[in-house]
Scaffold this active site. Sequence first.
Site: not given
Length: 186
Positions: A156, A134
């Site tokens: 995401d 991330d």
Amino acid sequence: MKLSLKECFTKDKILPLSLTAFIILLDQITKAIIAINYPIDRFNIIAQVFNNDFLQIIHVRNPAIAFSLGHNLPDFLKPVIFVIVPILVLIFLVWYYLKTDEFTKLQRWAAAGIIGGGFGNIIDRIFRPEGVVDFIDVKFYGLFGWERWPTFNFADASVVVCCLLLLVTMFFTPSKTEKKDNKKAD
């Protein structure tokens, strides 16, 4: 809902899958750039260049699922819950996507975005033992008690945006069955 192979692979069903491929490619390329070039918790060039704190790029790893849910699960359960169950859900979604004629064009594109994002993160869960990469970090201005939104990636973002789009269109767009029933009533 028995469709022939030809009906499953029409242009209207296959073209949105180009979005699936694009999202997987974009997601994996950006994650590779971050993972290879920047140490964990250190990279923040956007804030440095633009002198802001709204958007930051920071390399973090998520060994669980969204919002780090499940990070305290026993290690023997994690592969089942984080890899096998999502793969089964994605296989079902792809199967339903190809079999049904109930989706509108916009809903097909949204479903394709969900599939791409889902597979993007599954790839990380399988091939990156430290966790999903991330790196996008945005300010959330104290909403829900969070100063910053949990760090995320393109997969995401694709899943969240496309899920919202799919839900909104499902609530506000009549299904093809409803349209047929309305035509018969006229």
